[in-house]
Design a protein around this motif. Structure first.
Motif, PDB file in Angstrom:
ATOM      1  N   ASP A   1     -38.804 -33.180 -12.050  1.00 37.55           N
ATOM      2  CA  ASP A   1     -40.065 -33.786 -12.508  1.00 37.55           C
ATOM      3  C   ASP A   1     -40.015 -35.300 -12.371  1.00 37.55           C
ATOM      4  OD1 ASP A   1     -41.105 -31.257 -13.198  1.00 37.55           O
ATOM      5  OD2 ASP A   1     -40.042 -31.309 -15.097  1.00 37.55           O
TER       6      ASP A   1
ATOM      7  N   SER B   1     -41.463 -31.890  -8.183  1.00 37.22           N
ATOM      8  CA  SER B   1     -40.791 -30.960  -9.086  1.00 37.22           C
ATOM      9  C   SER B   1     -39.290 -31.230  -9.148  1.00 37.22           C
ATOM     10  CB  SER B   1     -41.053 -29.521  -8.636  1.00 37.22           C
ATOM     11  OG  SER B   1     -40.368 -28.601  -9.439  1.00 37.22           O
TER      12      SER B   1
ATOM     13  N   ASN C   1     -37.502 -35.856 -15.936  1.00 38.49           N
ATOM     14  CA  ASN C   1     -37.567 -35.050 -17.141  1.00 38.49           C
ATOM     15  C   ASN C   1     -36.251 -34.289 -17.243  1.00 38.49           C
ATOM     16  OD1 ASN C   1     -38.159 -32.863 -19.025  1.00 38.49           O
ATOM     17  ND2 ASN C   1     -40.300 -33.455 -18.794  1.00 38.49           N
TER      18      ASN C   1
ATOM     19  N   GLY D   1     -36.193 -31.232 -20.702  1.00 39.20           N
ATOM     20  CA  GLY D   1     -37.432 -31.236 -21.465  1.00 39.20           C
ATOM     21  C   GLY D   1     -37.778 -32.568 -22.089  1.00 39.20           C
ATOM     22  N   LYS D   2     -37.011 -33.631 -21.767  1.00 40.12           N
ATOM     23  CA  LYS D   2     -37.257 -34.928 -22.389  1.00 40.12           C
ATOM     24  C   LYS D   2     -37.411 -35.996 -21.312  1.00 40.12           C
ATOM     25  CE  LYS D   2     -34.595 -33.596 -26.463  1.00 40.12           C
ATOM     26  NZ  LYS D   2     -33.417 -33.857 -27.318  1.00 40.12           N
TER      27      LYS D   2
ATOM     28  N   ARG E   1     -40.997 -23.401 -14.503  1.00 38.09           N
ATOM     29  CA  ARG E   1     -41.759 -24.343 -15.331  1.00 38.09           C
ATOM     30  C   ARG E   1     -42.654 -23.619 -16.336  1.00 38.09           C
ATOM     31  NH1 ARG E   1     -44.166 -28.670 -11.041  1.00 38.09           N
ATOM     32  NH2 ARG E   1     -43.023 -30.501 -11.739  1.00 38.09           N
TER      33      ARG E   1
ATOM     34  N   LYS F   1     -40.283 -22.633 -19.129  1.00 40.70           N
ATOM     35  CA  LYS F   1     -39.733 -23.789 -19.846  1.00 40.70           C
ATOM     36  C   LYS F   1     -40.800 -24.561 -20.619  1.00 40.70           C
ATOM     37  CE  LYS F   1     -37.716 -28.283 -18.537  1.00 40.70           C
ATOM     38  NZ  LYS F   1     -38.937 -29.087 -18.694  1.00 40.70           N
ATOM     39  N   GLU F   2     -41.914 -24.869 -19.970  1.00 41.20           N
ATOM     40  CA  GLU F   2     -42.889 -25.780 -20.555  1.00 41.20           C
ATOM     41  C   GLU F   2     -44.038 -25.062 -21.258  1.00 41.20           C
ATOM     42  OE1 GLU F   2     -43.991 -28.236 -17.249  1.00 41.20           O
ATOM     43  OE2 GLU F   2     -41.906 -28.797 -16.857  1.00 41.20           O
ATOM     44  N   LEU F   3     -44.640 -24.093 -20.581  1.00 40.95           N
ATOM     45  CA  LEU F   3     -45.811 -23.442 -21.153  1.00 40.95           C
ATOM     46  C   LEU F   3     -45.436 -22.467 -22.262  1.00 40.95           C
ATOM     47  CD1 LEU F   3     -48.891 -22.982 -21.017  1.00 40.95           C
ATOM     48  CD2 LEU F   3     -48.447 -21.156 -19.373  1.00 40.95           C
TER      49      LEU F   3
ATOM     50  N   ASN G   1     -42.337 -24.323 -24.612  1.00 37.55           N
ATOM     51  CA  ASN G   1     -42.602 -25.686 -25.085  1.00 37.55           C
ATOM     52  C   ASN G   1     -41.299 -26.494 -25.154  1.00 37.55           C
ATOM     53  OD1 ASN G   1     -44.305 -27.760 -25.963  1.00 37.55           O
ATOM     54  ND2 ASN G   1     -44.007 -27.258 -28.123  1.00 37.55           N
ATOM     55  N   ASN G   2     -40.444 -26.305 -24.139  1.00 34.19           N
ATOM     56  CA  ASN G   2     -39.154 -26.992 -24.038  1.00 34.19           C
ATOM     57  C   ASN G   2     -38.264 -26.767 -25.262  1.00 34.19           C
ATOM     58  OD1 ASN G   2     -39.574 -28.323 -21.435  1.00 34.19           O
ATOM     59  ND2 ASN G   2     -41.127 -29.516 -22.500  1.00 34.19           N
TER      60      ASN G   2
ATOM     61  N   ARG H   1     -32.615 -26.878 -14.695  1.00 32.33           N
ATOM     62  CA  ARG H   1     -33.460 -27.750 -15.499  1.00 32.33           C
ATOM     63  C   ARG H   1     -32.973 -27.894 -16.941  1.00 32.33           C
ATOM     64  NH1 ARG H   1     -36.872 -25.728 -11.551  1.00 32.33           N
ATOM     65  NH2 ARG H   1     -38.561 -27.123 -10.879  1.00 32.33           N
TER      66      ARG H   1
END
Length: 388
Positions: free
Chosen positions: A26, A52, A84, A87-88, A145, A148-150, A153-154, A179
């Motif tokens: 990211d 990505s 990223n 997740g940070k 992703r 991980k993200e959706l 939420n990390n 990741r």
């Protein structure tokens, strides 16, 4: 990452970008121009770039001001690189330099963008440049992703021990592992599709040794007989696998629940049999509901004689006989049935996303089916195991 301004001649800024890590995820670049007097400043955006990931190597970040409409004067240029990690968001590097813009025009806002080129290979060969038409992108980038993200939420749960039941070719697991760097990620699948993952890495500019990490493992085990002790995992993943367990998935869900810790998280993305992608035959038929409209024998006959438009699957294709066998093994999952079964096992929904069809044409053959079952094309859900 290291950044240096290499050239500022002829209204073109060229920055040298050196990625010294094996991979960055990211990635984004922020480019700012400001006059020495501080009277004007511009933020130069990326246009259509979603980086990505970037592999280790050298790159050129190019900002061409020749066609811009900014005032001709001295500017201070600052380039900031971000990524990223786990997740940070973090700042990787930044640099400051100056450039003299010789454009004669004086307009307040520029319409300029940065571009990125790899020095050692064609950057268009990377999966995220190919997009949704590319099998590797769909799994290594998109699916990883989404999880991980959706759906998570990390969450720090993804830093613990993860099991993927029905991991297929393992590409999604690899994308998630690199990741998030979890304590352990195990993918199981009796069909051993993961045996080709090293070749897939080589074809996509990912160092092969990254898939050989001791904390990333693949085994040819079944979801019906998971070879781990009770309460072994913080997270269990099932992306498009529950519908493929021949004879039903009750035992697999029981096994998943057994090895998942209390308050652990199950991610489920099951194929929905009555939805527009539920029959898994879209490479053979344009009508997504054909399996609900014609007799089974006719469906088989048409499948065997169809001219398929095969998806790219890391260079693999399969004969119609395999598709028919897979179709016959499908479990008729619906959103309602999945929710009932998971609640009965002690799960509570945490984050759920449903994708619906735009329009369902209700022909006479479809009248007996629920509107929800036909209209909901996909379900993504994370569920917390509250009781065992």
């Amino acid at each position: 990452m290291k950044i240096s301004v290499q050239s500022t001649r002829n209204n073109v800024i060229v920055c040298q970008i050196d990625v010294v890590s094996e991979m960055l995820f990211d990635v984004d670049f922020q480019v700012d121009l400001a006059t020495d007097a501080g009277q004007q400043s511009f933020h130069i955006r990326q246009k259509g770039w979603d980086i990505s990931w970037l592999p280790k190597g050298s790159y050129s970040l190019i900002i061409n001001l020749s066609e811009s409409d900014i005032e001709a004067t001295n500017y201070r240029v600052r380039v900031v690189a971000m990524d990223n990690a786990n997740g940070k968001p973090r700042v990787l590097s930044d640099c400051v330099d100056s450039i003299v813009v010789s454009n004669p025009r004086k307009v307040l806002s520029p319409d300029i963008y940065w571009d990125l080129q790899a020095q050692d290979f064609d950057i268009n060969e990377l999966s995220w440049k190919k997009g949704y038409s590319d099998w590797f992108y769909l799994h290594f980038d998109h699916a990883a992703r989404v999880i991980k993200e959706l759906m998570f939420n990390n969450s720090d749960k993804l830093k613990g021990k993860i099991l993927d039941v029905g991991c297929g070719d393992g590409v999604t697991d690899l994308g998630l592992f690199l990741r998030m760097q979890p304590e352990l990620l195990v993918g199981i699948d009796p069909f051993k599709g993961f045996e080709g993952i090293e070749a897939a890495c080589q074809a996509n500019h990912i160092p092969e040794h990254l898939v050989k990490h001791e904390n990333l493992r693949f085994t040819a085990d079944s979801g019906n007989e998971i070879p781990f002790d009770d309460d072994s995992f913080d997270v269990v993943l099932s992306w498009g696998s529950l519908e493929h367990i021949a004879g039903g998935y009750d035992k697999a869900l029981a096994e998943i629940t057994r090895v998942l810790k209390k308050d652990g998280i199950l991610f489920a993305h099951p194929g929905l049999f009555y939805g527009e992608v539920g029959n898994h035959l879209r490479e053979f038929f344009d009508d997504p509901f054909i399996h609900l409209k014609i007799p089974e024998e006719e469906l088989k006959q048409r499948l065997m004689t169809a001219k398929p438009n095969y998806m790219e699957r890391l260079g693999k294709t399969y004969p119609p006989e395999d598709y028919w066998r897979w179709y016959k093994e499908l479990n008729p999952i619906t959103v309602d049935s999945m929710e009932r079964e998971l609640r009965a096992l002690g799960y509570e929904p945490w984050r759920v996303a449903l994708r619906s069809s735009n329009v369902v044409e209700y022909t006479s053959e479809l009248q007996k089916y629920s509107m929800n079952d036909l209209a909901v094309a996909e379900m993504y859900g994370t569920f917390i195991l509250k009781s065992k």
